[in-house]
Motif scaffolding. Structure first.
Motif, PDB file in Angstrom:
ATOM      1  N   SER A  26      27.068  54.939   5.682  1.00 10.57           N
ATOM      2  CA  SER A  26      26.165  54.138   6.514  1.00 10.57           C
ATOM      3  C   SER A  26      26.544  52.661   6.470  1.00 10.57           C
ATOM      4  CB  SER A  26      24.711  54.314   6.044  1.00 10.57           C
ATOM      5  OG  SER A  26      24.307  55.667   6.174  1.00 10.57           O
TER       6      SER A  26
ATOM      7  N   ARG B 187      21.605  52.445  16.560  1.00 11.95           N
ATOM      8  CA  ARG B 187      21.457  53.704  15.825  1.00 11.95           C
ATOM      9  C   ARG B 187      20.680  54.685  16.683  1.00 11.95           C
ATOM     10  NH1 ARG B 187      17.501  55.967  12.585  1.00 11.95           N
ATOM     11  NH2 ARG B 187      18.248  57.463  11.034  1.00 11.95           N
TER      12      ARG B 187
ATOM     13  N   TRP C 276      25.700  54.548  16.417  1.00 14.82           N
ATOM     14  CA  TRP C 276      25.741  55.184  15.098  1.00 14.82           C
ATOM     15  C   TRP C 276      24.808  56.396  15.093  1.00 14.82           C
ATOM     16  CZ3 TRP C 276      22.713  52.645  10.519  1.00 14.82           C
ATOM     17  CH2 TRP C 276      22.825  53.439   9.376  1.00 14.82           C
TER      18      TRP C 276
ATOM     19  N   ASP D 267      23.542  58.908  12.491  1.00 17.28           N
ATOM     20  CA  ASP D 267      23.492  59.113  11.046  1.00 17.28           C
ATOM     21  C   ASP D 267      23.144  60.565  10.735  1.00 17.28           C
ATOM     22  OD1 ASP D 267      23.741  58.314   8.439  1.00 17.28           O
ATOM     23  OD2 ASP D 267      21.708  57.545   8.267  1.00 17.28           O
TER      24      ASP D 267
ATOM     25  N   THR E 106      28.140  60.024  10.924  1.00 17.18           N
ATOM     26  CA  THR E 106      28.238  60.228   9.477  1.00 17.18           C
ATOM     27  C   THR E 106      27.631  61.571   9.113  1.00 17.18           C
ATOM     28  OG1 THR E 106      26.106  59.162   8.985  1.00 17.18           O
ATOM     29  CG2 THR E 106      28.057  57.743   9.098  1.00 17.18           C
TER      30      THR E 106
END
Length: 524
Positions: A276, A292, A326, A328, A367
Motif C-alpha cells: 500500500s 483508491r 489503486w 487495494d 495489491t
C-alpha cells in the motif's frame, strides 16, 4: 463534440427512444438544443411541474401541447407534427409504472415510421427490460479541459474580477477541475473569486480540495493526498528502478516518441511488506493524483445500482487522468460468486474489461496478499505491465527500513546501531519493524529519556513475526515466486547472496533465527 455528434447521428438515423445519461441536465439540454438548431428540428422539453416548453426559437412556431401526466405526454408525442424532438426530464421516475412502460414501448415502435424522437434525460443507465430493445443509451461525458475553460472564461469576464493567471496557470487550474461537472467547477471557481475578489495560481489548491470532496462523495473513489517518495520506502530497488524508468511516460514528449502509456502493475506478497505504501509512493514519484477504488462501496441495494456505480467511478477516473488508480486487496475486491444474482460477477467483468481496453492514461496499481484467491484472468498479460512480488526484506533492506522509520520520527540513524537491528529483525516485515520502533519510543517516553537501540531490540524480541506465526502461508507465497510467476521487487543478486537471512522456503522446515558463524581460531 462526441456527444452532440452521436446524438445528431441517432436523430438522423431515426432512433425513436434515446436515454441520455447524465446528472448535468443543463448541459444535456444545451447539447440537444444545439443539435436541433443545426438540423432545423423543432424541440420541446417536458417536466412534471411546468409541462411542455420550447427549447429554442424555432420551437416557438405553433401552439404548445398540454400534458400533466406521463400517459398524456406520450399521447401528445404521437399527435405532434413530424420532425419534432421531445426531451423528457425526470421521466426515469416513471419506469416502475407498467402502463407507462407499455405506452412508451408502443409509441417507440410506431415512431419508427416518422421523424420524431424521444430523449429521456436520466442520471443512470438503468432501462426497464421491456424498453431495452427500443432504447439506445448515450452517456454525456464530464466536461473536458476546453469546456471547463469556457466556464472559467464566463466567470472571469465579470466586471471587477481580477485575473492573475498565466497561460500555464490557467492550464493547471483547468487540470485541477477535471472530474467535476460544469456546475461544480463553476461553484469552485466562484468561491475562489468571491473570497479574494481575484483568481490566480494560489487558488489551484483550493479547486483541488473541492474536487477531493466531490470525489469522496462518489462513494467508490477516494482521493488520496500523495506525500510519499521513494526515500520513504525501504528496499524494493528493482521496483523503484522500473517506476523511475516510466516517470516521464505520461508526458507529451513520450507520446511524440511513440510510447504507449503504461497500464499498471500488480503487487503481490506478504502482508506488511509495503504494498500500500508503494501505491502511494507511485503517485508522489510521478506527481499524479492517486484515486483508491473501494470496490465494496460499489454495491447497492437496487437492481443495476452496482453496475452503474462501477461505470460512473471508472468514467470519473478517466476524466481525472492521467492518474494512478489503486485497487487495494484485489483478492477481496475482485472476488466474485453466484450468491448475489450475478451482480459481483458483472462488476468484476466490468472492471477487468476496463483494465484491458482503457485508452485513458489511468495507471492501475493492484495489491494482493493471497494470490491463490485471485481469479487467473486478473493477472493475465494485457491488464498489468508487470507483476512484482514483495518478499521478506533482506538484511540490507531491513537496515533501510529501520533508517526510514527513524528519520520519519525525527531521529538520526547514526545514533542507533542499525546493523545489529537489521540482523536481529531477520524474518520481520516492514510493518513489524516500524511497530518495534514505535514500541521502543513508548518505553523511552514513559521513562523520560530518549529511546535506544536496546529498546528496539527488546521490542523486536517481544514480537512473533508473521514469518513464524503464518509460516505455512508465507512459505506457499514464496514458493509461488520461486516458480517464476512474478518478478522480485528487490535485486535478484542481492536476495540470492543474502538468502541465509530469510525464512526457509519449505514451510515444514523449522524456523531458526540467524546466528553468525563463529570465526575460526586461526582467523582471529
Amino acid at each position: 463534440m462526441g456527444f452532440e455528434n452521436d446524438l445528431d447521428l441517432y436523430l438522423r438515423a431515426r432512433y425513436t427512444l434515446i436515454v441520455a445519461v447524465t446528472v448535468e441536465e443543463e448541459r444535456a439540454l444545451e447539447a440537444v438544443r444545439a443539435v436541433c438548431e443545426r438540423g432545423r428540428r423543432r424541440c420541446l422539453a417536458w417536466d412534471l411541474a411546468d409541462g411542455f416548453e420550447a427549447l429554442h426559437a424555432d420551437g416557438q412556431s405553433g401552439s404548445l401541447p398540454t400534458a400533466r401526466d406521463p400517459i398524456s405526454v406520450i399521447e401528445q408525442v404521437e399527435k405532434a407534427e413530424d420532425g419534432t424532438v421531445f426531451v423528457l426530464k425526470d421521466f426515469h421516475d416513471c419506469w416502475s409504472n407498467p402502463q407507462v412502460k407499455r405506452k412508451l414501448r408502443s409509441a417507440a415502435q410506431r415512431l419508427k415510421f416518422t421523424r420524431k424522437s424521444v430523449i429521456v434525460i436520466s442520471p443512470n443507465r438503468t432501462v426497464p427490460e421491456e424498453l431495452r430493445d427500443e432504447a439506445v443509451v448515450l452517456a454525456l461525458p464530464l466536461p473536458d479541459r476546453g469546456q471547463l475553460d469556457e466556464v472559467l472564461g464566463g466567470l472571469t469576464a465579470t466586471p471587477g474580477v481580477k485575473v492573475g493567471l498565466t497561460p500555464a496557470g490557467r492550464e493547471k487550474l483547468g487540470q485541477a477541475a477535471l472530474g467535476m461537472t460544469a456546475a461544480q467547477a463553476r461553484r469552485a471557481y466562484a468561491k475562489a473569486i468571491v473570497r479574494d475578489n481575484a483568481l490566480d495560481e494560489r487558488h489551484i489548491e483550493a479547486v483541488v480540495q473541492e474536487k477531493k470532496d466531490i470525489i469522496r462523495e462518489s462513494e467508490a473513489l477516494e482521493f488520496y493526498p500523495v506525500h510519499e517518495t521513494p526515500d520513504d520506502v525501504g528496499g524494493l530497488d528493482v521496483l523503484k528502478q522500473w517506476l523511475r524508468l516510466r516517470e516521464r511516460a505520461f508526458t507529451e514528449e513520450a507520446r511524440d516518441y511513440g510510447l504507449p502509456a503504461p497500464k499498471g502493475i500488480a503487487l503481490i506478497g506478504i502482508p506488511g511488506t509495503g504494498k500500500s505504501l508503494t501505491a502511494k509512493m507511485i503517485g508522489g514519484l510521478w506527481r499524479l493524483p492517486l484515486l483508491r477504488l473501494d470496490v465494496g462501496a460499489l454495491f447497492g441495494s437496487l437492481v443495476g445500482e452496482a453496475e452503474e456505480r462501477t461505470r460512473r467511478a471508472l468514467r470519473l477516473a478517466e476524466t481525472v487522468a492521467p492518474c494512478v488508480v489503486w485497487i487495494d486487496e484485489m483478492e477481496k475486491a475482485l472476488a466474485h460468486g453466484g450468491g448475489d444474482s450475478g451482480t459481483s460477477t458483472r462488476v468484476f467483468g466490468t472492471i477487468l474489461t476496463w483494465m484491458q481496453e482503457k485508452t485513458a492514461p489511468c495507471f492501475v496499481v493492484g495489491t494482493a496478499n493471497d494470490v491463490a484467491s485471485l481469479p487467473p484472468e486478473v493477472l493475465r498479460k494485457g491488464r498489468f505491465d508487470e507483476i512484482f512480488f514483495l518478499d521478506l526484506p533482506t538484511a540490507g533492506e531491513r537496515a533501510e527500513i529501520v533508517e526510514v522509520h527513524l528519520r520519519k520520527r525525527r531521529r538520526l540513524p547514526a545514533d542507533f546501531d542499525v546493523t545489529s537491528l537489521a540482523r536481529d529483525s531477520e524474518g520481520y516485515v516492514g510493518a513489524e519493524i516500524e511497530q518495534a520502533v514505535v514500541d521502543a519510543m513508548y518505553v523511552g517516553f514513559n521513562a523520560d529519556r530518549e529511546f535506544t537501540t536496546d529498546d528496539i531490540h527488546t521490542a523486536l524480541a517481544r514480537q512473533v513475526p508473521l514469518s513464524v506465526s503464518q509460516r505455512e502461508t508465507i512459505g506457499a507465497l514464496r514458493a509461488w515466486l520461486r516458480e517464476g510467476r512474478a518478478q522480485s521487487a528487490s535485486f535478484a543478486e542481492t536476495r540470492e547472496a543474502e538468502s541465509k537471512f530469510v525464512v526457509p522456503l519449505d514451510p515444514l522446515e523449522p524456523y531458526e533465527p540467524y546466528e553468525p558463524d563463529e570465526p575460526d581460531e586461526d582467523q582471529e
